[in-house]
Enzyme design. Structure first.
Site, PDB file in Angstrom:
ATOM      1  N   ILE A 294       1.798 -11.103  -0.588  1.00 39.39           N
ATOM      2  CA  ILE A 294       3.024 -10.721  -1.538  1.00 39.39           C
ATOM      3  C   ILE A 294       2.391  -9.812  -2.738  1.00 39.39           C
ATOM      4  O   ILE A 294       0.945 -10.092  -2.828  1.00 39.39           O
ATOM      5  CB  ILE A 294       3.364 -11.986  -2.207  1.00 39.39           C
ATOM      6  N   CYS A 295       2.910  -8.886  -3.371  1.00 41.14           N
ATOM      7  CA  CYS A 295       2.462  -8.146  -4.349  1.00 41.14           C
ATOM      8  C   CYS A 295       1.396  -7.243  -3.671  1.00 41.14           C
ATOM      9  O   CYS A 295       1.703  -6.282  -2.893  1.00 41.14           O
ATOM     10  CB  CYS A 295       2.011  -9.009  -5.443  1.00 41.14           C
ATOM     11  N   HIS A 296       0.246  -7.251  -4.148  1.00 43.18           N
ATOM     12  CA  HIS A 296      -0.823  -6.467  -3.679  1.00 43.18           C
ATOM     13  C   HIS A 296      -1.538  -6.886  -2.259  1.00 43.18           C
ATOM     14  O   HIS A 296      -2.631  -6.334  -1.793  1.00 43.18           O
ATOM     15  CB  HIS A 296      -2.134  -6.500  -4.820  1.00 43.18           C
ATOM     16  N   GLY A 297      -1.048  -8.071  -1.848  1.00 42.28           N
ATOM     17  CA  GLY A 297      -1.532  -8.799  -0.662  1.00 42.28           C
ATOM     18  C   GLY A 297      -1.516  -7.826   0.579  1.00 42.28           C
ATOM     19  O   GLY A 297      -2.371  -7.981   1.469  1.00 42.28           O
TER      20      GLY A 297
ATOM     21  N   GLN B 254      -2.477  -5.104   0.767  1.00 46.37           N
ATOM     22  CA  GLN B 254      -3.843  -4.080   0.751  1.00 46.37           C
ATOM     23  C   GLN B 254      -4.619  -4.742   1.906  1.00 46.37           C
ATOM     24  O   GLN B 254      -5.524  -3.657   2.563  1.00 46.37           O
ATOM     25  CB  GLN B 254      -4.662  -4.230  -0.730  1.00 46.37           C
TER      26      GLN B 254
END
Length: 169
Positions: free
Chosen positions: A102-105, A107
Site C-alpha cells: 500500500i502507498c509506497h509499498g 517500491q
C-alpha cells in the site's frame, strides 16, 4: 491459518501497518514482522505505533511464509535497497504467493522486479515508477493482479485489508 510476513523499517505509515497487522491476527493468521535486523525497533512516522522485528531480512525464507504485506510511508525506501529484502520478495513471488503493498509499498516490488505485466496502484508520487517497472497503473482503491494486491493511501485500507483476507482464507 496462514503465516504472513510484514516488511517493516522505521518511518512507516502508522495505520498502513497497524490496521492490516491487527486484521490478519484477528482473522487467526500468524503475523511475523521482518525488519532489516532481528529485534530492530521500527517506529511509525506519526509516532502512534512502534514494533520490533521478529526476524531479520537475512533470515527470512520464502518457504516459511504464505504472504507478504508491505506498508507504505518512508519504510519501503529503506527496505528496497536491502538485498535480502529484495531476494525474499522475489522468491515469494516466484512461488506465486500473495504480495500486498500500500502507498509506497510497491517500491519494494519495483526493486524486486515483479510488476512487469501486472496491474497496480500506489501513492501518486510513485505512479511513474510503477509504470516504468512494467505495470499497468490504475487509479483505484485496490487492484488485484494475480498474486499482487496494491492500494493507494490510508483511505483505501478497508478495501486493501478485505482483499488480503479474501486471498488468505
Amino acid at each position: 491459518m496462514a503465516k504472513v510476513a510484514f516488511l517493516l523499517a522505521g518511518g512507516f505509515e502508522d495505520s498502513e501497518m497497524k490496521n492490516p497487522y491487527d486484521a490478519v491476527k484477528e482473522a487467526g493468521h500468524e503475523a511475523v514482522i521482518i525488519g532489516l535486523e532481528k529485534g530492530a525497533k521500527c517506529d511509525g512516522k506519526k509516532g502512534t505505533v512502534s514494533y520490533n522485528a521478529d526476524l531479520g531480512a537475512s533470515e527470512a525464507k520464502s518457504e516459511d511464509f504464505d504472504a507478504v504485506i508491505i506498508p507504505g510511508g518512508g519504510a519501503p525506501e529503506a527496505l528496497r535497497v536491502n538485498d535480502d529484502v529484495v531476494r525474499f520478495v522475489k522468491e515469494v513471488n516466484e512461488e506465486g504467493k500473495l504480495i500486498a503493498g500500500i502507498c509506497h509499498g510497491p517500491q519494494v516490488m519495483i526493486s524486486a522486479d515483479i510488476l512487469k505485466g501486472k496491474s497496480a496502484t500506489c501513492y501518486i508520487g510513485i505512479r511513474d515508477d510503477v509504470k516504468l517497472a512494467g505495470a499497468e497503473y490504475r487509479d483505484e482503491e485496490v487492484v488485484v493482479s494475480e498474486n499482487i494486491i496494491t492500494s493507494r493511501t490510508p483511505f483505501d485500507e478497508p478495501a486493501f485489508i478485505r482483499e488480503i483476507l479474501a486471498k488468505l482464507n
